[in-house]
Structures are given as structure tokens and as C-alpha cells.
Design an enzyme around this catalytic site. Structure first.
Site, mmCIF file in Angstrom:
data_model
loop_
_atom_site.group_PDB
_atom_site.id
_atom_site.type_symbol
_atom_site.label_atom_id
_atom_site.label_comp_id
_atom_site.label_asym_id
_atom_site.label_seq_id
_atom_site.Cartn_x
_atom_site.Cartn_y
_atom_site.Cartn_z
ATOM 1 N N LYS A 172 14.392 -21.731 -2.867
ATOM 2 C CA LYS A 172 14.413 -20.572 -3.531
ATOM 3 C C LYS A 172 12.963 -20.362 -4.362
ATOM 4 C CE LYS A 172 15.339 -17.435 -6.609
ATOM 5 N NZ LYS A 172 15.938 -16.079 -6.540
ATOM 6 N N LYS A 240 9.694 -17.443 -15.584
ATOM 7 C CA LYS A 240 10.258 -18.719 -15.637
ATOM 8 C C LYS A 240 10.097 -19.527 -14.189
ATOM 9 C CE LYS A 240 14.402 -19.110 -14.296
ATOM 10 N NZ LYS A 240 15.802 -19.202 -13.512
HETATM 11 P P1 NAP Z 1 21.446 -13.575 -17.499
HETATM 12 O O1 NAP Z 1 21.749 -12.226 -17.331
HETATM 13 O O2 NAP Z 1 20.424 -13.687 -18.585
HETATM 14 O O3 NAP Z 1 22.795 -14.529 -17.730
HETATM 15 C C1 NAP Z 1 22.532 -15.841 -18.249
HETATM 16 C C2 NAP Z 1 23.831 -16.426 -18.199
HETATM 17 O O4 NAP Z 1 23.344 -17.941 -18.685
HETATM 18 C C3 NAP Z 1 24.487 -16.073 -19.457
HETATM 19 O O5 NAP Z 1 25.899 -16.088 -19.277
HETATM 20 C C4 NAP Z 1 24.118 -16.831 -20.842
HETATM 21 O O6 NAP Z 1 25.242 -16.890 -21.837
HETATM 22 C C5 NAP Z 1 24.171 -18.025 -19.813
HETATM 23 N N1 NAP Z 1 23.183 -19.219 -20.514
HETATM 24 C C6 NAP Z 1 22.010 -19.335 -20.826
HETATM 25 N N2 NAP Z 1 21.589 -20.448 -21.444
HETATM 26 C C7 NAP Z 1 22.823 -21.103 -21.755
HETATM 27 C C8 NAP Z 1 23.022 -22.315 -22.391
HETATM 28 N N3 NAP Z 1 22.076 -23.055 -22.926
HETATM 29 N N4 NAP Z 1 24.299 -22.646 -22.576
HETATM 30 C C9 NAP Z 1 25.290 -21.894 -22.043
HETATM 31 N N5 NAP Z 1 25.081 -20.683 -21.460
HETATM 32 C C10 NAP Z 1 23.946 -20.339 -21.249
HETATM 33 O O7 NAP Z 1 20.760 -14.079 -16.109
HETATM 34 P P2 NAP Z 1 21.310 -13.902 -14.643
HETATM 35 O O8 NAP Z 1 20.128 -12.439 -14.247
HETATM 36 O O9 NAP Z 1 22.529 -13.771 -14.402
HETATM 37 O O10 NAP Z 1 20.312 -15.259 -14.016
HETATM 38 C C11 NAP Z 1 21.200 -16.399 -13.820
HETATM 39 C C12 NAP Z 1 20.386 -17.543 -12.896
HETATM 40 O O11 NAP Z 1 20.280 -16.663 -11.597
HETATM 41 C C13 NAP Z 1 18.995 -17.556 -13.265
HETATM 42 O O12 NAP Z 1 18.583 -18.809 -13.127
HETATM 43 C C14 NAP Z 1 18.258 -16.501 -12.688
HETATM 44 O O13 NAP Z 1 16.806 -17.067 -12.297
HETATM 45 C C15 NAP Z 1 19.037 -16.511 -11.252
HETATM 46 N N6 NAP Z 1 18.994 -15.393 -10.381
HETATM 47 C C16 NAP Z 1 18.819 -14.075 -11.143
HETATM 48 C C17 NAP Z 1 18.611 -13.103 -10.208
HETATM 49 C C18 NAP Z 1 18.533 -11.543 -10.818
HETATM 50 O O14 NAP Z 1 18.070 -10.717 -10.212
HETATM 51 N N7 NAP Z 1 18.997 -11.579 -11.961
HETATM 52 C C19 NAP Z 1 18.544 -13.273 -8.805
HETATM 53 C C20 NAP Z 1 18.581 -14.361 -8.388
HETATM 54 C C21 NAP Z 1 18.597 -15.383 -9.026
HETATM 55 P P3 NAP Z 1 25.017 -15.790 -22.749
HETATM 56 O O15 NAP Z 1 25.987 -14.663 -22.330
HETATM 57 O O16 NAP Z 1 25.831 -16.413 -24.105
HETATM 58 O O17 NAP Z 1 23.714 -15.273 -23.099
#
Ligand code: NAP
Length: 305
Positions: A172, A240
Site C-alpha cells: 500500500k 499521513k
Molecule cells: P475517515 O472517514 O476519517 O474514518 C475514520 C474512522 O476511524 C472513523 O470511523 C473514526 O471514528 C475511526 N477512528 C479514528 N480514530 C479512532 C480511534 N482512536 N478509536 C476509534 N475509532 C477511531 O477515514 P477513511 O477515509 O474511512 O479511512 C480509513 C482508512 O482507510 C485510513 O487508514 C485511510 O488511510 C484508508 N484509506 C482511505 C481511502 C480514502 O479514499 N478515503 C482510500 C484507501 C485507504 P469516528 O467516526 O468516531 O471519527
């Protein structure tokens, strides 16, 4: 026997992934730190849990999709974490993008409880998560991957076993290096064409189909021409991930000059308060240095309004 699934983290990615798991007919228990974000999946048939520990109590395969390394550590190893109730023979699948080293440490701790772990980060963004077409890069035991494959099939299209634990994350991060530098090369090409007075829309049409063609040129360049910088993949998450790359590269005594450069350029976006824009907003940094803005009709000076 149908595996009972757990899903921890219902953000931009986790929620649509959960919807696809329900659509595929898996029994699903969910937890999200902000409880209101569970409501939609509960309405669709998932069971809401009070903690990651409760998710693990009710699941054979527990998926985590949270932000960063400390967050995965929190939901698996922290207070009321998965590790306190997960049963021997279960599998923990972390689909977040985190440090390969932290992944290996968590996998070793779970192994002490006879629990297998897969690191299975994804590429394809929110669109891929909604459409069930994610690319999934898997680290861990090949036999465990075969057990989890039907679950991955509900969320992704291309599932590749890369190697042992941590190697999914290594893959990744390699992906993120290429994505970030593709964005930068696109940005420089578009700004050059604009500065030279070309019709950038026509330049794009011509170069998309040739050797310069890329996913970024096909998907992001048209948005830049419309001045639409909505994500996609946010600058903050990109930073990040590049930070994880730079840490891993330092451990390997590896120079990645292009990655370091684009990481520094994207810091300008963070300083300007634009970290929630898409990662292709790096074009704004190049535009600022050039004194032009990329528009479909060609060159446009910033001060022309
Ligand atoms: P996001 O929308 O910011 O969601 C993050 C999630 O993690 C939320 O449910 C948040 O809870 C939870 N969270 C964060 N810190 C936490 C903690 N300390 N304890 C418990 N829950 C926690 O992010 P996302 O876009 O879904 O991304 C998730 C992962 O996938 C990341 O590692 C990102 O790099 C990866 N990713 C993202 C994409 C993209 O296009 N977005 C593509 C590929 C991979 P709350 O709702 O309470 O904040």
C-alpha cells in the site's frame, strides 16, 4: 458455516464496505467511536455493539477500518479492545493504512492468543468502497487469506497476496508513492501548458491517450480544469501515508527524493488550511510558484479574477 463478521470503524471507507458485507448476506456486528455513525448500518440489519471488545465477542472475523497506527492499536489493544475477548481461531483483518512495523507487532500479540491477523489495506477510494471494486493487498498466512477471501470478494475486485504480515502495508505504501508522484507530474504538466498559453483542455485530450496517460490524468485533471478540489483522497490522509513511507524508508536507509519533495509541497496545502481537499490540490502549490491557474480555456493569470 457462514462466518460472523465484525466491523470497527464506519468512516468514509468503512461504512460502504459494511453495506457491501450486508448485501452479500454476512451477519455483521459493528462499532464506531461516534455512535451515531452506526445507525445507517443497524437500519440495514447490522447489530450495533458497545465496544470493540463486544464486536470481537460476537464475531469470527473482525475487520478494522480506522485512521492510523495508534488508532488500530487503540481498538485492538486498548481499553475494551478486541484482544480482551477475541477467541482462539478467530481472524483479525486490518484494512486501514498503517505502519508495516506496527502491523507486525499487533500480529505477534494476537498470535499469542492463537488469533491470526491479515493486513489488508485497500486502494480505490470511496468510489471503490461503494461499488465493491477495491484492490486489496494482503499480508499474512495464505491459508488464512483463503478463509477470508469470500469476505474480501464482497468488498473488492482484485485481491493479491503479497507476503507475510506487514507486506500488505508495504504494498500500500508503494502504491501511495506512485499516486503522490503521479499527481505531482500531472500538476507540473498542466501548469506548464497553462503558463505557455496552451488550451489545457486540448492538451489533456491529446496526452491522456499517449505514454503520459494515467489514472490521475483521467480522473483528477478534469476536476482541476473545473476547479473542483473535493476529495477523493484528502491531503491530510495522503500526508499521513507519506509520513509512514518516509519513516519506513528511514528504517531501510533508503532515499526517496521524489516522495520527500511531494510531501513537503503538500505541507503548503496544510499551511493554507486546505488539508480536507483532494490530494491533487498539489497543483495549487505549483500554480502559486508559476503565477498562473490551470483552466480549461488555457492560461489565466491569478489576478484576472
Ligand atoms: P475517515 O472517514 O476519517 O474514518 C475514520 C474512522 O476511524 C472513523 O470511523 C473514526 O471514528 C475511526 N477512528 C479514528 N480514530 C479512532 C480511534 N482512536 N478509536 C476509534 N475509532 C477511531 O477515514 P477513511 O477515509 O474511512 O479511512 C480509513 C482508512 O482507510 C485510513 O487508514 C485511510 O488511510 C484508508 N484509506 C482511505 C481511502 C480514502 O479514499 N478515503 C482510500 C484507501 C485507504 P469516528 O467516526 O468516531 O471519527
Amino acid at each position: 458455516m457462514t462466518e460472523r463478521l465484525g466491523l470497527i470503524g464506519l468512516g468514509i471507507m468503512g461504512k460502504p464496505m459494511g453495506k457491501n458485507l450486508l448485501k452479500a448476506g454476512f451477519p455483521l456486528t459493528v462499532w464506531n467511536r461516534t455512535a451515531s455513525r452506526m445507525e445507517e448500518l443497524v437500519a440495514l440489519g447490522a447489530t450495533g455493539a458497545a465496544s470493540p471488545k463486544e464486536v470481537a465477542e460476537n464475531s469470527d472475523i473482525i475487520i478494522t477500518m480506522v485512521s492510523d497506527s495508534p488508532d488500530v492499536q487503540q481498538v485492538i489493544l486498548g481499553e475494551n479492545g478486541v484482544i480482551y475477548s477475541v477467541r482462539a481461531g478467530s481472524v483479525v483483518v486490518d484494512m486501514s493504512t498503517i505502519s508495516p512495523q506496527v502491523t507486525r507487532e499487533i500480529a505477534a500479540l494476537l498470535k499469542e492468543k492463537n488469533v491470526d491477523m491479515l493486513d489488508a489495506p485497500v486502494s480505490g477510494g470511496e468510489k471503490g468502497a461503494m461499488e465493491g471494486t477495491l484492490s486489496i493487498m494482503v499480508g499474512g498466512d495464505a491459508a488464512v487469506l483463503e478463509r477470508v477471501r469470500p469476505v474480501f470478494n464482497a468488498m473488492g475486485k482484485r485481491i493479491v497476496h503479497i507476503g507475510e504480515n506487514g507486506m500488505g502495508q508495504v504494498c500500500k505504501l508503494a502504491n501511495q508513492i506512485a499516486v503522490a508522484l503521479n499527481n505531482l507530474s500531472m500538476a507540473e504538466a498542466l501548469v506548464f501548458a497553462a503558463k505557455a498559453g496552451a488550451d489545457v483542455g486540448k492538451v489533456l485530450e491529446a496526452i491522456q491517450a499517449g505514454a503520459a496517460g494515467s489514472w490521475a490524468l483521467n480522473n483528477y485533471a478534469p476536476k482541476i480544469l473545473r476547479r473542483d478540489f473535493s476529495p477523493g483522497f484528502m491531503v491530510s490522509l495522503q500526508q499521513k501515508d507519506l509520513n509512514l513511507v518516509m519513516q519506513a524508508a528511514r528504517d531501510l536507509n533508503l532515499a526517496l527524493p521524489g516522495t520527500a519533495l511531494t510531501y513537503e509541497l503538500q505541507k503548503a496545502l496544510q499551511a493554507w488550511g486546505l488539508e480536507r481537499e483532494g490530494n491533487f490540490a498539489v497543483v495549487k502549490v505549483i500554480e502559486k510558484m508559476a503565477g498562473v491557474e490551470v483552466k480549461a480555456e488555457g492560461r489565466r493569470m491569478k489576478d484576472e479574477g
